[in-house]
Design a protein around this motif. Structure first.
Motif, PDB file in Angstrom:
ATOM      1  N   LEU A 194       0.844  -1.199   0.000  1.00  0.00           N
ATOM      2  CA  LEU A 194       0.000   0.000   0.000  1.00  0.00           C
ATOM      3  C   LEU A 194       0.878   1.247   0.000  1.00  0.00           C
ATOM      4  CD1 LEU A 194      -2.982   0.975   0.286  1.00  0.00           C
ATOM      5  CD2 LEU A 194      -2.585   1.099   2.723  1.00  0.00           C
ATOM      6  N   ASP A 195       1.891   1.223   0.841  1.00  0.00           N
ATOM      7  CA  ASP A 195       2.798   2.356   0.961  1.00  0.00           C
ATOM      8  C   ASP A 195       3.526   2.612  -0.362  1.00  0.00           C
ATOM      9  OD1 ASP A 195       3.984   4.317   2.625  1.00  0.00           O
ATOM     10  OD2 ASP A 195       5.834   3.138   2.588  1.00  0.00           O
ATOM     11  N   THR A 196       4.023   1.516  -0.979  1.00  0.00           N
ATOM     12  CA  THR A 196       4.752   1.669  -2.246  1.00  0.00           C
ATOM     13  C   THR A 196       3.829   2.179  -3.350  1.00  0.00           C
ATOM     14  OG1 THR A 196       5.960  -0.285  -1.543  1.00  0.00           O
ATOM     15  CG2 THR A 196       6.407   0.476  -3.746  1.00  0.00           C
ATOM     16  N   LEU A 197       2.607   1.628  -3.391  1.00  0.00           N
ATOM     17  CA  LEU A 197       1.670   2.059  -4.440  1.00  0.00           C
ATOM     18  C   LEU A 197       1.311   3.541  -4.259  1.00  0.00           C
ATOM     19  CD1 LEU A 197      -0.629  -1.097  -4.572  1.00  0.00           C
ATOM     20  CD2 LEU A 197       0.836  -0.280  -6.414  1.00  0.00           C
ATOM     21  N   GLN A 198       1.114   3.946  -3.008  1.00  0.00           N
ATOM     22  CA  GLN A 198       0.811   5.359  -2.753  1.00  0.00           C
ATOM     23  C   GLN A 198       1.982   6.242  -3.195  1.00  0.00           C
ATOM     24  OE1 GLN A 198      -0.204   5.562   1.389  1.00  0.00           O
ATOM     25  NE2 GLN A 198      -2.370   5.432   0.981  1.00  0.00           N
ATOM     26  N   SER A 199       3.205   5.797  -2.857  1.00  0.00           N
ATOM     27  CA  SER A 199       4.396   6.564  -3.250  1.00  0.00           C
ATOM     28  C   SER A 199       4.461   6.668  -4.772  1.00  0.00           C
ATOM     29  CB  SER A 199       5.664   5.881  -2.750  1.00  0.00           C
ATOM     30  OG  SER A 199       5.678   5.846  -1.367  1.00  0.00           O
ATOM     31  N   SER A 200       4.171   5.541  -5.437  1.00  0.00           N
ATOM     32  CA  SER A 200       4.229   5.525  -6.893  1.00  0.00           C
ATOM     33  C   SER A 200       3.236   6.546  -7.479  1.00  0.00           C
ATOM     34  CB  SER A 200       3.928   4.118  -7.401  1.00  0.00           C
ATOM     35  OG  SER A 200       3.677   4.134  -8.771  1.00  0.00           O
ATOM     36  N   LEU A 201       2.033   6.586  -6.897  1.00  0.00           N
ATOM     37  CA  LEU A 201       1.026   7.532  -7.393  1.00  0.00           C
ATOM     38  C   LEU A 201       1.473   8.967  -7.142  1.00  0.00           C
ATOM     39  CD1 LEU A 201      -2.295   5.811  -6.308  1.00  0.00           C
ATOM     40  CD2 LEU A 201      -1.574   6.290  -8.640  1.00  0.00           C
ATOM     41  N   GLN A 202       2.026   9.209  -5.959  1.00  0.00           N
ATOM     42  CA  GLN A 202       2.474  10.570  -5.633  1.00  0.00           C
ATOM     43  C   GLN A 202       3.562  11.034  -6.582  1.00  0.00           C
ATOM     44  OE1 GLN A 202       3.302   9.615  -1.457  1.00  0.00           O
ATOM     45  NE2 GLN A 202       2.209  11.478  -0.935  1.00  0.00           N
ATOM     46  N   THR A 213      17.139   5.623   0.256  1.00  0.00           N
ATOM     47  CA  THR A 213      16.687   6.734   1.101  1.00  0.00           C
ATOM     48  C   THR A 213      17.113   8.060   0.471  1.00  0.00           C
ATOM     49  OG1 THR A 213      16.995   5.290   2.990  1.00  0.00           O
ATOM     50  CG2 THR A 213      16.718   7.620   3.459  1.00  0.00           C
ATOM     51  N   LEU A 214      18.361   8.129  -0.010  1.00  0.00           N
ATOM     52  CA  LEU A 214      18.833   9.361  -0.640  1.00  0.00           C
ATOM     53  C   LEU A 214      17.980   9.673  -1.871  1.00  0.00           C
ATOM     54  CD1 LEU A 214      20.843  11.697  -0.912  1.00  0.00           C
ATOM     55  CD2 LEU A 214      22.390  10.170  -2.118  1.00  0.00           C
ATOM     56  N   ALA A 215      17.693   8.635  -2.670  1.00  0.00           N
ATOM     57  CA  ALA A 215      16.885   8.837  -3.878  1.00  0.00           C
ATOM     58  C   ALA A 215      15.498   9.357  -3.518  1.00  0.00           C
ATOM     59  CB  ALA A 215      16.786   7.532  -4.648  1.00  0.00           C
ATOM     60  N   LYS A 216      14.916   8.808  -2.451  1.00  0.00           N
ATOM     61  CA  LYS A 216      13.566   9.239  -2.056  1.00  0.00           C
ATOM     62  C   LYS A 216      13.579  10.663  -1.490  1.00  0.00           C
ATOM     63  CE  LYS A 216      11.289   4.825  -1.516  1.00  0.00           C
ATOM     64  NZ  LYS A 216      10.734   3.829  -0.617  1.00  0.00           N
ATOM     65  N   LEU A 217      14.715  11.074  -0.947  1.00  0.00           N
ATOM     66  CA  LEU A 217      14.817  12.461  -0.480  1.00  0.00           C
ATOM     67  C   LEU A 217      14.979  13.405  -1.667  1.00  0.00           C
ATOM     68  CD1 LEU A 217      16.946  11.603   2.567  1.00  0.00           C
ATOM     69  CD2 LEU A 217      15.111  13.266   2.724  1.00  0.00           C
ATOM     70  N   LEU A 218      15.609  12.885  -2.739  1.00  0.00           N
ATOM     71  CA  LEU A 218      15.846  13.738  -3.908  1.00  0.00           C
ATOM     72  C   LEU A 218      14.585  13.933  -4.752  1.00  0.00           C
ATOM     73  CD1 LEU A 218      19.388  12.542  -5.067  1.00  0.00           C
ATOM     74  CD2 LEU A 218      18.790  14.756  -4.087  1.00  0.00           C
ATOM     75  N   ASN A 219      13.525  13.178  -4.470  1.00  0.00           N
ATOM     76  CA  ASN A 219      12.276  13.485  -5.197  1.00  0.00           C
ATOM     77  C   ASN A 219      11.165  13.894  -4.237  1.00  0.00           C
ATOM     78  OD1 ASN A 219      11.331  11.089  -4.131  1.00  0.00           O
ATOM     79  ND2 ASN A 219      10.314  10.470  -6.016  1.00  0.00           N
ATOM     80  N   GLY A 220      11.529  14.104  -2.972  1.00  0.00           N
ATOM     81  CA  GLY A 220      10.556  14.644  -2.021  1.00  0.00           C
ATOM     82  C   GLY A 220       9.664  13.605  -1.355  1.00  0.00           C
ATOM     83  N   LEU A 221       9.848  12.308  -1.692  1.00  0.00           N
ATOM     84  CA  LEU A 221       9.017  11.281  -1.033  1.00  0.00           C
ATOM     85  C   LEU A 221       9.319  11.255   0.463  1.00  0.00           C
ATOM     86  CD1 LEU A 221       8.867   8.083  -3.255  1.00  0.00           C
ATOM     87  CD2 LEU A 221       6.948   9.273  -2.252  1.00  0.00           C
ATOM     88  N   LEU A 222      10.583  11.506   0.815  1.00  0.00           N
ATOM     89  CA  LEU A 222      10.948  11.646   2.226  1.00  0.00           C
ATOM     90  C   LEU A 222      11.446  13.070   2.438  1.00  0.00           C
ATOM     91  CD1 LEU A 222      13.010   8.336   2.732  1.00  0.00           C
ATOM     92  CD2 LEU A 222      10.629   8.734   3.358  1.00  0.00           C
ATOM     93  N   LYS A 223      11.240  13.569   3.639  1.00  0.00           N
ATOM     94  CA  LYS A 223      11.704  14.927   3.952  1.00  0.00           C
ATOM     95  C   LYS A 223      12.897  14.830   4.913  1.00  0.00           C
ATOM     96  CE  LYS A 223       8.011  16.436   1.788  1.00  0.00           C
ATOM     97  NZ  LYS A 223       8.105  16.834   0.383  1.00  0.00           N
ATOM     98  N   PRO A 224      13.886  15.713   4.746  1.00  0.00           N
ATOM     99  CA  PRO A 224      15.101  15.596   5.577  1.00  0.00           C
ATOM    100  C   PRO A 224      14.809  15.736   7.072  1.00  0.00           C
ATOM    101  CG  PRO A 224      15.360  17.285   3.878  1.00  0.00           C
ATOM    102  CD  PRO A 224      13.948  16.856   3.821  1.00  0.00           C
ATOM    103  N   TYR A 249      10.281   9.077 -11.047  1.00  0.00           N
ATOM    104  CA  TYR A 249      10.854   8.013 -10.214  1.00  0.00           C
ATOM    105  C   TYR A 249      10.360   6.670 -10.734  1.00  0.00           C
ATOM    106  CZ  TYR A 249      12.701   6.033  -5.850  1.00  0.00           C
ATOM    107  OH  TYR A 249      13.434   5.337  -4.924  1.00  0.00           O
ATOM    108  N   VAL A 250      11.290   5.797 -11.073  1.00  0.00           N
ATOM    109  CA  VAL A 250      10.900   4.464 -11.563  1.00  0.00           C
ATOM    110  C   VAL A 250      11.261   3.440 -10.491  1.00  0.00           C
ATOM    111  CG1 VAL A 250      11.205   2.744 -13.382  1.00  0.00           C
ATOM    112  CG2 VAL A 250      11.280   5.165 -13.947  1.00  0.00           C
TER     113      VAL A 250
END
Lengths: 306, 558
Positions: free
Chosen positions: A168-176, B341-352, B378-379
């Motif tokens: 669920l978390d990954t799918l939500q991230s993918s949509l975002q 984690t670094l990649a997810k911070l670079l697209n805003g999925l995670l916040k620092p 992001y792929v």
């Protein structure tokens, strides 16, 4: 930190699952039948030795922390909604629709009592969840003569729940990351927008279950002939002692309820608390039951070689 | 002995044959490697050996499969379990219990064996597989490699004569993959178990197998010794993923130098020694160190970046990095080094937790990830998480619709992407019904259609065959020609050596090396590619020590 079972090899972990289930039921019964805040505090305290002996302080702490937040929320609602009680501590000015809101000493004490009740119940449940091996639970359920296939399927389905949340978390991230606004619009719109995830989530789960089924078949699941068990949980003297204690606890709460010993009047005035012999005996009993897994020599789960 | 006779099989819901006229004999104790492009029928072939095909899947079948004199096509899989042990790709979904010991016991319990035998067999298998120390561990706490070893133990405990492993390493990191492959080799050598291994990364096992079976389009196209296939396959080398060391011998042959075919680096050093010692190399290749570019061309930057997960684990520590427009950056490092984690911070999925990340000058804490989607695509590793729509066309237009593109732009971009990714023929197909390669093309097209300036790919090549990898890299080259910037997270060092430019090496949440691929990968004990390891003893003869690929070595060859 994992909020799931971890085998920490403590006396609490080694107790027979049936013991722990009966004990939890006794604690729940107690928290329902009793409403005396001191007794409820005792009931809550009686669960803490299990936490210490079971070495689950951190994990249990997370459950309790969550319950405390929930308790504060319930307490605020209760204080605002309940207008009973004679000791008014604060009286609000006239508010539209709601009228005057009175916060009374009794409603505060009542809220605290209810929070402790909730804490005791959640604490017992947390201990159960954190110290029962799901495989042991499966075997325990089999004792109720429920078909093995049904129990195993349920057990696997439960095991997949964390995977479902990860999906669920990954799918939500993918949509975002694809610019999809899930939190846009009113409540219904948001639900509708989130519903797009459901087919993908189901599809992933289906693929996972097919893979599981393949692996099970490949390891002889459903073979003819009798099914045997590698681990047979043996019942020991400690288990019997513990079951007896839990049942006595049950009986004690029932008697107290019938004799109205554990009942406490919050409204219209709080009853003064008098420490009587009944409190002392209940306290002793609770402490004894809580300490019992440590009192007895550590049990060993013995593989039945018969 | 396993005997396939004229086997043809078609799945119930498919119009194509999955296996065509397969005739094959496998002797006892042989170590067989099966390879071939995704969807060629390798997994189906394996599933015929333990009866999953046709008894589990159903479909049309003709021909026969005999396994140790048992008719595998008419015997239920559960009854084949004592003869054939099967290990699957995903280490997570094939495990049933919660701890290692009970997992191993599962098959024995199903066969109804008495406890005395179970105890003995479990002890034996724990020792054989070398996981005795894990016996009481919860499965959820094991690494991918440990889970796969547990899966192998749980089938070995049934004392099968044949062990079939269907891409057992495709979900594992290099260390886990290596451990599993070493175990399988040992089981074949010491126990005499017949091993049938399906694997894309053939460089890991080619030197250990007795026979190689190559499949393509539901047929067996080669069956014999590995070296024989390389001789045969040299004309279509770009399509097959042979080890670079072996590839070098083929390239040299085309230059008129005939050598034996090496399968390992050690063999390579012996075989190529006269050539590499021959002091006729052109002057060393000039490598280009990574230079600080004009700061105005910076598309993303992180300053003193820290990240802590809610459970308190600090996964990034004081990271400062600039990503410049048009760069191709490979992010490498061991598992849990902080790459994703670094990649997810670079697209805003995670916040620092501390520090700052800016994308095109926008602080990621001040905007939502949905709003950054215009700049950063992001792929994900698994293409299935990209698939939400009912048709390929809708899937590709999905992101553009979300970002408010005009209908004219959507139309133009859709046609272009369908053509570029060769998806026109399945434009109206349901994306989840496509093959792995097609799904991945749809996922990539759906992100690239929105023309992000920066594209982040999280291990997109794991589990892909060489052909699909090559295609993916060609798409990325095309994307960069149009001004795109790429960050690729990968464990595939050979691929990075071939296609990467700047390499960022991470370890325990820190950047430990950042520079041109030659600077970072050459002479590295763990991260250098095969060719670089091959040439190190010969650098004193004039060959440059930072050569990474076959192409580079051939450029320096007079």
């Amino acid at each position: 930190m994992k909020l799931a079972y971890q085998d920490k090899k403590t006396p609490v972990h080694r107790l027979h699952p049936v013991c722990k289930i009966i004990w939890v039921l006794a604690v729940i019964a107690g928290s329902i039948l009793i409403n005396d805040p001191i007794l409820l505090v005792l009931l809550f305290i009686s669960t803490i030795p299990f936490v210490i002996i079971g070495k689950i302080v951190k994990e249990w702490g997370s459950f309790v922390k969550l319950t405390l937040w929930l308790s504060i929320f319930i307490a605020i609602i209760n204080m605002l909604a309940s207008q009973h009680g004679s000791h008014i501590l604060y009286s609000s000015p006239m508010l539209p629709i709601l009228g005057t809101i009175n916060i009374t000493l009794e409603s505060i004490i009542f809220s605290i009592g209810m929070s402790i009740r909730l804490l005791a119940t959640i604490s017992a449940f947390a201990i159960l969840t954190l110290t029962i091996n799901p495989d042991d639970l499966l075997q325990t359920i089999l004792l109720l003569k429920i078909p093995y296939r049904t129990v195993l399927t349920t057990s696997i389905a439960i095991r997949f729940i964390p995977c479902l949340f990860t999906d669920l978390d990954t799918l939500q991230s993918s949509l975002q990351t694809r610019g999809y606004q899930m939190a846009e619009g009113g409540f219904l719109t948001r639900i509708k927008r989130r519903a797009i995830i459901i087919p993908s989530l189901l599809s992933n789960s289906l693929e996972r279950s097919i893979q599981s089924a393949e692996a099970m078949e490949s390891r002889g699941f459903g073979s003819k002939g009798g099914k045997t068990f590698y681990n047979v949980i043996q019942t020991t003297r400690t288990d019997y002692f513990f079951i007896a204690l839990s049942l006595s606890l049950f009986a004690l709460f029932a008697i107290m309820w019938i004799l109205r010993i554990g009942t406490y009047e919050y409204y219209p005035n709080i009853t003064p608390i008098a420490i009587t012999i009944s409190y002392v005996s209940v306290a002793l009993f609770l402490v004894l039951s809580a300490a019992s897994p440590a009192i007895f020599s550590p049990l060993k789960k013995v593989i039945d070689l018969d | 002995m396993i005997e396939f006779k004229d086997l043809t099989f078609k799945y119930a819901d498919s119009s194509n044959t999955a296996l065509s006229n397969i005739s094959l004999s496998i002797n006892d104790s042989e170590f067989i490697l099966i390879t071939g492009p995704s969807g060629c029928g390798k997994s189906t072939l394996c599933r015929c050996i333990n009866g999953l095909v046709p008894s589990f899947y159903g479909g049309e079948i003709c021909g026969s499969v005999e396994v140790q004199n048992i008719d595998a096509l008419r015997t239920p899989t559960k009854d084949m379990a004592k003869t054939v042990g099967m290990v699957f790709q995903d280490p997570e979904n094939q495990l049933i219990a919660t701890d290692v010991e009970r997992e191993i016991a599962f098959g024995l319990e199903n066969l109804g064996l008495p406890k005395t035998i179970m105890v003995k067999r479990i002890e034996e298998v724990l020792d054989t597989v070398g996981i005795d120390h894990l016996r009481h561990r919860q499965l959820s706490t094991l690494s991918g490699g440990e889970k796969q070893k547990t899966a192998i133990a749980s089938v070995l405990v049934l004392h099968p004569e044949i062990l079939v492993l269907d891409e057992p390493t495709s979900e594992l990191d290099p260390k886990g993959a290596e451990e599993v492959i070493q175990l399988v080799k040992r089981l074949n050598e010491e126990l005499g178990l017949t091993v049938i291994l399906v694997e894309h990364r053939i460089d890991r096992v080619l030197q250990s197998v007795d026979r190689l079976i190559v499949m393509d389009s539901s047929e067996i196209t080669y069956d014999g010794k590995p070296r024989g296939w390389i001789n045969l396959a040299e004309n279509k080398l770009p399509l097959v993923g042979i080890p670079p060391i072996t590839h070098l011998s083929v390239e040299l042959k085309q230059k008129g130098i005939d050598t034996k075919i090496p399968l390992t680096i050690k063999e390579g050093r012996q075989i190529f020694s006269p050539i590499l010692k021959d002091n006729k190399w052109k002057k060393p290749i000039q490598t280009h160190p990574h230079k600080s570019k004009n700061i105005t061309s910076c598309i993303a930057k992180a300053r003193k970046l820290w990240y802590k997960y809610p459970d308190g684990a600090v996964v990034l520590k004081d990271i400062t990095i600039d990503i410049f427009k048009g760069e191709f950056i490979a992010l490498i490092g061991r598992n849990a080094s902080g790459k994703t984690t670094l990649a997810k911070l670079l697209n805003g999925l995670l916040k620092p937790s501390k520090g700052k990340v800016e994308i095109n000058g926008i602080d990621t804490t001040r905007t939502k990830v949905e709003n950054l989607a215009k700049c950063v695509g992001y792929v994900f590793q698994n293409p299935n998480v990209h698939l939400f729509a009912d048709t390929v066309e809708e899937e590709i237009t999905f992101m553009m619709n979300n970002l408010g593109f005009s209908s004219k732009m959507i139309e133009e971009s859709l046609d272009k992407e369908l053509k570029q990714f060769n998806l026109e023929y399945c434009r109206y197909a349901y994306p989840r019904s496509l093959s792995t390669g097609e799904k991945q093309r749809v996922a990539l097209a759906s992100v690239l259609a929105a023309k992000p300036q920066l594209l982040i790919l999280d291990e997109p090549t794991r589990g892909l065959d060489y052909g699909l990898k090559k295609n993916l890299m060609n798409y990325l080259i095309e994307y960069r020609k149009n001004g795109g910037t790429v960050i690729l997270i990968s464990h595939d060092i050979e691929l990075i050596a071939e296609f990467g430019e700047r390499v960022v090496l991470m370890s325990e949440g820190k950047i430990v090396a950042d520079g041109n691929k030659h600077q970072v990968l050459a002479n590295s004990l763990h991260f250098s590619p095969q060719i670089n390891r091959l040439i190190q003893p010969f650098t004193k003869y004039g060959i440059s020590s930072d050569i990474l690929t076959v192409e580079e070595i051939m450029q320096g060859f007079k």
